[in-house]
Design an enzyme around this catalytic site. Structure first.
Site, PDB file in Angstrom:
ATOM      1  N   ARG C 271       0.867  -1.183   0.000  1.00 25.82           N
ATOM      2  CA  ARG C 271       0.000   0.000   0.000  1.00 25.82           C
ATOM      3  C   ARG C 271       0.898   1.226   0.000  1.00 25.82           C
ATOM      4  O   ARG C 271       1.570   1.514   0.993  1.00 25.82           O
ATOM      5  CB  ARG C 271      -0.841  -0.049   1.286  1.00 25.82           C
ATOM      6  N   HIS C 275      -3.159   4.500   5.062  1.00 25.83           N
ATOM      7  CA  HIS C 275      -4.344   3.636   5.096  1.00 25.83           C
ATOM      8  C   HIS C 275      -5.544   4.329   4.454  1.00 25.83           C
ATOM      9  O   HIS C 275      -6.224   3.773   3.602  1.00 25.83           O
ATOM     10  CB  HIS C 275      -4.657   3.265   6.549  1.00 25.83           C
ATOM     11  N   TYR C 284       4.372   4.878  11.435  1.00 23.50           N
ATOM     12  CA  TYR C 284       4.676   3.448  11.598  1.00 23.50           C
ATOM     13  C   TYR C 284       5.544   2.835  10.505  1.00 23.50           C
ATOM     14  O   TYR C 284       5.828   1.658  10.547  1.00 23.50           O
ATOM     15  CB  TYR C 284       3.381   2.633  11.752  1.00 23.50           C
TER      16      TYR C 284
HETATM   17  C1  LIG Z   1     -14.362  -6.028  12.149  1.00 21.75           C
HETATM   18  C2  LIG Z   1     -13.540  -4.812  11.916  1.00 21.75           C
HETATM   19  N1  LIG Z   1     -12.603  -4.473  12.819  1.00 21.75           N
HETATM   20  C3  LIG Z   1     -11.877  -3.349  12.656  1.00 21.75           C
HETATM   21  C4  LIG Z   1     -12.066  -2.538  11.572  1.00 21.75           C
HETATM   22  C5  LIG Z   1     -11.278  -1.228  11.438  1.00 21.75           C
HETATM   23  N2  LIG Z   1     -10.327  -1.313  10.314  1.00 21.75           N
HETATM   24  C6  LIG Z   1     -10.642  -0.859   9.102  1.00 21.75           C
HETATM   25  S1  LIG Z   1      -9.464  -1.217   7.970  1.00 21.75           S
HETATM   26  C7  LIG Z   1      -8.492  -1.962   9.119  1.00 21.75           C
HETATM   27  C8  LIG Z   1      -7.205  -2.592   8.694  1.00 21.75           C
HETATM   28  C9  LIG Z   1      -7.425  -3.654   7.647  1.00 21.75           C
HETATM   29  O1  LIG Z   1      -6.226  -4.153   7.172  1.00 21.75           O
HETATM   30  P1  LIG Z   1      -6.173  -5.164   5.965  1.00 21.75           P
HETATM   31  O2  LIG Z   1      -7.171  -6.240   6.158  1.00 21.75           O
HETATM   32  O3  LIG Z   1      -4.779  -5.574   5.785  1.00 21.75           O
HETATM   33  O4  LIG Z   1      -6.695  -4.347   4.724  1.00 21.75           O
HETATM   34  P2  LIG Z   1      -6.045  -3.041   4.074  1.00 21.75           P
HETATM   35  O5  LIG Z   1      -6.655  -1.855   4.742  1.00 21.75           O
HETATM   36  O6  LIG Z   1      -4.567  -3.118   4.245  1.00 21.75           O
HETATM   37  O7  LIG Z   1      -6.457  -3.093   2.632  1.00 21.75           O
HETATM   38  C10 LIG Z   1      -9.091  -1.915  10.373  1.00 21.75           C
HETATM   39  C11 LIG Z   1      -8.517  -2.445  11.613  1.00 21.75           C
HETATM   40  C12 LIG Z   1     -13.040  -2.942  10.650  1.00 21.75           C
HETATM   41  N3  LIG Z   1     -13.294  -2.233   9.547  1.00 21.75           N
HETATM   42  N4  LIG Z   1     -13.760  -4.073  10.845  1.00 21.75           N
END
Ligand SMILES: Cc1ncc(C[n+]2csc(CCOP(=O)(O)OP(=O)(O)O)c2C)c(N)n1
Ligand SMILES: Cc1ncc(C[n+]2csc(CCOP(=O)(O)OP(=O)(O)O)c2C)c(N)n1
Ligand SMILES: [Mg+2]
Ligand SMILES: [Mg+2]
Lengths: 374, 343, 374, 343
Positions: C271, C275, C284
């Site tokens: 990425r 975020h 980080y």
């Molecule tokens: C059940 C749940 N817990 C926490 C979140 C908050 N949250 C949104 S994105 C994220 C990180 C997700 O990381 P990843 O699965 O690696 O996807 P990326 O954002 O890197 O595409 C978090 C913790 C959420 N959306 N849903």
């Protein structure tokens, strides 16, 4: 035409993704293709341990039978028997040091009893006069857990906390084949591996989750193969081979204790009775299957080998049976007295301090009880 | 009373404005410094300091073992916290947003809330589950739920929510010190609210379970909590023009519920409106209205009314202002308190 | 002394547990130790496909940049950019037939747009005037999903339903590396494998879940190794190598379509942005890491190879860039008009028929809106 | 009216007693026979026919693809049901026990309840989530929760619970036919209750959302549902001795709520008690008492009282009788309705 032959191809070098580092080699994590066995392999056997295992198996079988009988007599609300799975139950108890923690499911009363817990305390949940009948901290046995797989993250958290504190405590968590399908199983194993927590997961694959056979539960080569996806070793063991389960558990506990991290163990076994006394197993499985497993009974296997090897004789067999009968008689007696009920305890430990609201409700119940007593 | 006022002014001098987020951070920091068994865990709470920066600096100060970035799994976070509590730790768990606490629901309901009772007191669960909740920050779906009704309906949990910077600090300290599990609901839209509050001399707070009268008044009582407290205070100011002198009670703790403070107020005023952001139907307001009515029936000039979020899924950012109970809706409800009937 | 030498040992034959049948061989399920690549390997390339991929990557990158810019201008509430991950996004869209279904996460607007969805409809959620901006059934694109991993069981259920109906429809579900830790990931993969549902799981391992790096998320050899525990094949692919992702996805989709069951694919990518616009990635991760990945950029990789092989020239590059600019200009224009808000829709589709209670509340809001308008 | 009575007697002739469990089974069977898109899924629902035998015979009659034993994972069950509904099926999901529905909470709250609204009606969720609920059957912990408050507080769900064999059939048919998600709460302790009901000529039922007066009376109204309906009817009989003629309203549907029937009754009687097994605090009774009071304030001679389970974790089997609201507690509450004050 390949890329090498192309003009300018030599100049093109895709950089490897920098976040990609060759991670752990999966090979050592993979379980053996067949369940590990000791009995019948000619392996050396420790006589004292074997006799201890044997005595506990016999006692355990008798405990299961007695508890089932008590259920029929209305002395227990329900009993999920571990008949047929005694090797796993007993080995789980024996694999742990006193300072270690056991995280049993509802089916693992026997493991708790084999660990030394008073049988009445262990059966309180199933008798129905209270939920948990013992002090988990004193015995280092978590409450017998009913919501499937929810005890697994508890074990991980406890093991992690112990490790942070510098205590060399290991947590052993028991779960069924059905329980491996729950999200909590996944999350617990993942946390354990990431934290390298000193925890051992023992899946008793007894072939069924109530009526649902393993084939409808998973398409995996084995449940032990799930370990690979968490980066922990998976072990597959014949769950009716008591010395084998004991050994594999012992190795995993030792590994966890020395900081080697968690292990997932699948013990292949069979639930000889119905799911609980309330279940009718004939609705979903034939007697031929049950009979086939009778030939692979954990007590029979151990007794056969120990006798054959001259490590156990008729006297030893009789002594074990007698000890089991004594235990059963005592259990009968203890369970045949009415438990003293404590209705006011309903309010006693909802919070550390009783709220005004609960005080009012407790007063209402007290008044009702007094009116009844009059 | 001159001395008291002087004292207050004197103390004010060393105070600088702090946000609610900072006060919460400070509460955890002070608790962690005092008690080595306090551990913070959750998603992004370590290096990042949380998406709302409420755990900012804790990992740096206390190490990653005390403030831990967990794998992304809420049931796993709360489930491992249960195990940590079993071994004597006091975990403070952060759920990243209200709706993302739902995966941990089974652990919360079937274990956290019941553990003490089912073990006859042998095993306490001194766990704080911090949940940023409610709307008003322009979040997309699943980021603005008011989930307090679920927690209130669960015996064994305490449910607390601050509305001021001072309470944020004080109540979180109390929650961490509490031997019972506390669902600590942090109103997202108040995270950046400020107060002349100094972490060096935090105001003493009442123990969990005490409501507070934020504004005294005689015409009617607004019973509220968390994000709706500022709304009600504003409504009370606006109501003066209409000739209403409204009392505002900030519940602070939904469980245990402070019947005493609330009912004393309603008995005085004879009229009440419960105000919250959560959906009305099946929401906290029903319980509150019912218990106030049970206790104050003959003091009531009108039924206890409720002003709440609509009974709909939380709206998208551009429409949330239509959903959130604002000053006008509160005043409308006050107007419906059957003033013609007497007083 | 071994068991064979013992008297009577020959008579002792432990029966193999009858429920234990040698199950699937795990070997074919294991992913390759290194991510699969096409670029730089000299593999044959389909020119038309390559140019399509290239054009879409360029368009996708521009789309991400434009959406990020719109966010800065306050035109979007939030935008989780897939800059750096365009190869995955585009390949996911292209791997599917029209009748197939896509299950995107919040980060996968681009995949939806590359599949043909109107960009404004795709961005509605992130603009904030409604939740899902399109009819999922018409486009066979499930709502962009925010609660992590919860879309995965949906994909399984839909694929299963299609198969039961006899439709040869495949569901492709996207999830991040962080999402693999959730229980729903586990349950979805298990259901898919047990039901042999025609579903493909694509994990975009972009190194982070917000601030949490992969090493704190898992200890597994790779995320693709998780497949073994469900009895489905795991594939590991370089997620910045567009032809590689396209090929691996295509194979998995074809396999699912012909009844071969599900596949788990891990695409290793990165990425490049924070975020979301609300995140500060400098807290980080260092810029060195980001820079290293810039050298492994999916567009750069493909452009480099296609140019080197003579499949793409300056004109082609310019044409792609221009097409992307045209798209961006159109998007800017569309997004720069205020969306028409429909507050009364809050009540419109809570239930199929509005309850009396909601009618009352709707009337209240309508009155308020009318009062405001006056 | 003779003809009508005669007719009824005539129809009675071909009726044989059926249990609520059988009526539920029959409802699914008939729905599956009529509509090939109806699918049943859950743990042990196939070969075993469910631990309460409510799905008995369905897998045999319709095949395992229509009545499916799933892997053991409730979020997975409901989550895949969402996907099936997306493709046009009408899944009927069985949760084995109340507390074992909690793992599916996130799917229920964040998807099932919201899907129609968030897709502007494009994607309906015609899912029935069958939940055996409540106590009184001697179950060990986690097998006797009354979880209706959680579902009531969630906009987008309908919440239905039958109290009679006839309603079990009729309401489940309606729930399956409903285009909205329905949490269908089955009172465990009424599974074996019987009625002279013939599946061949099922009584027509009112659509979801209509309460019914089970017993007419003039002194006060008992507002209740599910497992507490028989308790209230018994209490009403017993109350005759005390000179009270109690009306009993069976809500049948908690969402939508039938204000009309309930309030008409309360306006007639002037007094009301809400009776349910769920914990009192934050339970359904709060909402019910509050909305009745809002609508009938000037008809009320006394505050609406509540008789509910205590605010404690559900007790172990041997103690549950102390927790469950019985006839005596209902009568005690009726006695506290301030009879001295008038009427
Ligand atoms: C059940 C749940 N817990 C926490 C979140 C908050 N949250 C949104 S994105 C994220 C990180 C997700 O990381 P990843 O699965 O690696 O996807 P990326 O954002 O890197 O595409 C978090 C913790 C959420 N959306 N849903
Ligand atoms: C979360 C949850 N869902 C459902 C149940 C109901 N239930 C109790 S035991 C059981 C089967 C468990 O099978 P398995 O894990 O193989 O353990 P075994 O009973 O065979 O020891 C089920 C479905 C439960 N206790 N918890
Ligand atoms: Mg089993
Ligand atoms: Mg990621």
């Amino acid at each position: 035409m390949t890329v090498q032959e192309l003009p300018g191809a030599a100049a093109y070098r895709p950089t490897p993704p920098p976040a990609w580092r060759p991670r752990t080699d999966p090979a050592p994590l993979l379980p053996d293709p067949e369940p590990y066995r000791v009995l019948g392999t000619g392996a050396e056997l420790d006589r004292a341990l074997m006799l201890k295992l044997y005595a506990e198996l016999v006692r355990g079988r008798r405990f299961n039978a007695q508890a089932t009988a008590l259920t029929k007599q209305g002395r227990l609300a329900v009993y999920p028997s571990s008949t047929g799975q005694e090797a796993c139950e007993v080995a789980a108890a024996l694999a742990l040091e006193e300072r270690d923690w056991l995280f049993p499911s509802y089916r693992d009363t026997l493991a708790a009893v084999a660990r030394g817990l008073d049988p009445v305390e262990a059966l309180t949940l199933l008798r129905g006069d209270w939920h948990t009948g013992y002090d988990p901290r004193r015995h280092r046995i978590a409450p017998l857990c009913t919501p499937l797989a929810t005890q697994l993250p508890h074990a991980v958290g406890l093991a992690h906390a112990a490790r942070l504190k510098g205590d060399d405590v290991v947590a052993l968590a028991l779960v069924g084949d059905g329980g491996t399908s729950e999200g909590d199983f996944h999350e617990a194993l993942n946390f354990a591996a990431v934290w390298q927590a000193p925890v051992v997961f023992l899946v008793q694959n007894n072939g069924f989750a109530i009526s649902v056979p393993l084939a409808k539960q998973t398409a995996a080569p084995s449940l032990a193969h799930k370990a690979v996806g968490y980066g922990m070793p998976g072990r597959l063991v014949d769950g009716n081979d008591a010395p084998a389960v004991h050994q594999v558990l012992g190795e995993a506990v030792a590994r966890a204790r020395r900081g080697g991290g968690p292990t997932l163990i699948e013990a292949v076994t069979y639930r000889m009775e119905a799911h609980t006394n309330a279940d009718d197993a004939t609705r979903y499985r034939g007697s031929a299957e049950v009979d086939a497993w009778r030939d692979h009974d954990p007590i029979r296997l151990l007794e056969g080998e120990l006798t054959a090897r001259g490590l156990l004789d008729e006297d030893g067999i009789r002594a074990a049976a007698e000890a089991a009968e004594t235990m059963a008689a005592a259990l009968r007696e203890q369970m045949n007295t009415e438990p003293s009920l404590a209705p006011m305890d309903l309010f006693a430990e909802v919070y550390a301090e009783q709220s005004g609201q609960l005080r009012e409700q407790a007063a209402q119940l007290r008044a009702e009880l007094e009116a009844e007593a009059r | 009373m001159t001395t008291a006022t002087d004292n207050t002014t004197a103390r004010r001098a060393d105070k600088k404005p702090a946000t609610m987020a900072q006060a919460l951070q400070r509460a955890m920091r002070d608790a962690m410094a005092e008690d080595p068994t306090v551990h913070v865990l959750g998603e992004d709470v370590g290096t990042l300091g949380g998406v709302f920066r409420v755990t900012d600096g804790l990992a740096k100060e206390f190490g990653e073992d005390r403030c831990t970035d967990t794998p992304l799994a809420e049931a796993g976070i709360l489930g491992t916290a249960v195990g940590m509590a079993m071994y004597g730790l006091r975990p403070v768990v952060e759920m990243q947003f209200d709706a993302f606490a739902y995966p941990a629901f089974e652990q919360l309901i079937s274990h956290v809330s019941k553990m003490r009772n089912r073990t006859r007191g042998a095993m306490a669960m001194p766990i704080v589950v911090r949940v940023p909740y409610g709307g008003g920050i322009g979040g997309v779906e699943h980021h603005s739920d008011s989930s307090e009704a679920y927690y209130m309906a669960t015996p064994g949990l305490k449910v607390v929510t601050p509305a001021t910077v001072e309470d944020a600090y004080g109540l979180l300290r109390e929650a961490i010190a509490c031997d019972d599990p506390v669902v600590f609901l942090e109103p997202k839209r108040l995270y950046w609210s400020k107060s002349d509050w100094s972490p060096e001399s935090p105001a003493p707070v009442e123990p969990i379970g005490k409501a507070v009268v934020r504004r005294a008044g005689r015409s009617a009582t607004l019973i509220t909590y968390g994000p709706s407290v500022p709304v009600c205070l504003e409504a009370a100011e606006a109501a003066r023009e209409e000739g209403w002198d409204l009392e505002v009670v900030d519940l602070r703790s939904l469980v245990p519920f402070d019947d005493e403070t609330v009912c004393a107020s309603v008995r005085r005023t004879g009229r009440a409106v419960v105000v919250h952001e959560s959906s009305g139907f099946g929401g906290p307001g029903g319980e509150i209205a019912a218990r106030v009515t049970e206790r104050c029936f003959h003091h009531l000039e009108a039924p206890v009314l409720r002003v709440a979020g609509f009974d709909i899924p939380y709206p998208p950012p551009m429409l949330e202002k239509h959903h959130l109970p604002g000053v006008d809706r509160v005043l409308d409800a006050v107007a419906r308190l059957q003033w013609e009937a007497g007083h």
